[in-house]
Write an enzyme that holds these catalytic residues in place. Sequence first.
Site, mmCIF file in Angstrom:
data_model
loop_
_atom_site.group_PDB
_atom_site.id
_atom_site.type_symbol
_atom_site.label_atom_id
_atom_site.label_comp_id
_atom_site.label_asym_id
_atom_site.label_seq_id
_atom_site.Cartn_x
_atom_site.Cartn_y
_atom_site.Cartn_z
ATOM 1 N N GLU A 149 0.834 -1.216 0.000
ATOM 2 C CA GLU A 149 0.000 0.000 0.000
ATOM 3 C C GLU A 149 0.865 1.261 0.000
ATOM 4 O O GLU A 149 0.619 2.205 -0.746
ATOM 5 C CB GLU A 149 -0.952 -0.003 1.192
ATOM 6 N N HIS A 202 2.376 2.141 -3.287
ATOM 7 C CA HIS A 202 1.496 2.858 -4.225
ATOM 8 C C HIS A 202 1.737 4.364 -4.117
ATOM 9 O O HIS A 202 1.685 5.083 -5.113
ATOM 10 C CB HIS A 202 0.026 2.553 -3.936
ATOM 11 N N ASP A 244 -11.450 -4.779 -13.509
ATOM 12 C CA ASP A 244 -10.263 -4.467 -12.700
ATOM 13 C C ASP A 244 -9.308 -3.518 -13.444
ATOM 14 O O ASP A 244 -8.112 -3.778 -13.541
ATOM 15 C CB ASP A 244 -9.562 -5.789 -12.326
ATOM 16 N N HIS A 292 -4.538 -6.278 -11.475
ATOM 17 C CA HIS A 292 -4.051 -7.249 -10.481
ATOM 18 C C HIS A 292 -3.780 -8.617 -11.101
ATOM 19 O O HIS A 292 -3.298 -9.514 -10.429
ATOM 20 C CB HIS A 292 -5.068 -7.444 -9.354
ATOM 21 N N GLU A 334 0.738 -1.992 -10.043
ATOM 22 C CA GLU A 334 0.463 -3.073 -9.081
ATOM 23 C C GLU A 334 1.734 -3.897 -8.817
ATOM 24 O O GLU A 334 2.011 -4.270 -7.680
ATOM 25 C CB GLU A 334 -0.635 -3.990 -9.624
#
Length: 356
Positions: free
Chosen positions: A181, A184, A271, A276, A204
């Site tokens: 996280e 990102h 997505d 992902h 990702e």
Amino acid sequence: MRPTHLHQHRSPVACIVPPDLLRDIIRNGTEEERWAAADTMAIDTTFRTLRAAFAATVAATKVAMLPMGGQGGQPQRTIYDQKNSTAIALGTVARTEGQPAVRDAAVNEAYDGFGATYKFFWEVLGRNSTDNAGMPILGLVHYSTNYANAFWDGQGHMFFGDGDGRLFVRLTKSVDVIGHELAHGVTQYEANLVYQGQSGALNESMSDVFGSLVKQYAKNQTAKQADWLIGKDVVGPTLKPALRSMKAPGTANPYDKQPANMDKFVYTAADNGGVHINSGIPNHAFYVAATAMGGKAWEKAGRIWYDSLRDAKIRPTSGFKAFARATVRQAQMRFGDTSAEVDAVRAGWDKAKVKM
Ligand SMILES: [Zn+2]
């Protein structure tokens, strides 16, 4: 059209659990699993709608929290307890920088996971937090009820659900998920890769690469010793043993459909164009390159990938090919044109069947 498109994705809500996986469980899971997945999907959708309002609500708080000095080496962590609310405001402050552990495990896991992530970026890559200028690290735990996801909201906040107990347990339990996280945020401040299609899959993948490296660094593991799994400690019985595998994409759990090479690239509208799913391809290239180099993955391969994320030729819309070329270029600059490291990088992209 193009500026609008870019604007839409400038501050993506980047989560650890793909919506397709949830959709697949809704179709094929047991009744209880289907309810859990549907609940998480509904919350994700609601949050995307409310996010703009949330950003406005917390803007004032963020200004008050700017770090005092520019010197690095010291994270500025604050963990908020959202108390199962989905309200669009920061919750109760549960632990701030320097305070001792509290009784709430999720609060301490987020605090420690942020600490491990900050330490990795600072000690290995000389980076001072997400923005490389000491940006405060804000974690919001106990977000919603039985929420089976974690995400970076594009505005400096990392949200963690408690999990539903079947698909996921407490999302703060895996340090690689926390690293994912926070990474990102790093990507957003560097290449700012658009969260769509190949650049989105690359975004990702950067988070999986750095999330895995945070875990390997904390455990002091060599590339050979590492399990290269993502989210091993946060999956529930349905998704065991892990969420993703960089070593063997597509094999992490019964619902894992990640390809390991370009022959199996998945074309989908879901997505954000399979961000992902297709991240398995660059993930695998990194795994192959890092294990070919030997030693600790962060020492050479991690450095090359980080330099490439900051490479001047990498743009928000760059895809796998452009990034592969950047890694070769960066490996050549750091280790020499005919070095074993360059060969290892080429071997990685070769295995992933990304043509340069
Ligand atoms: Zn992500």
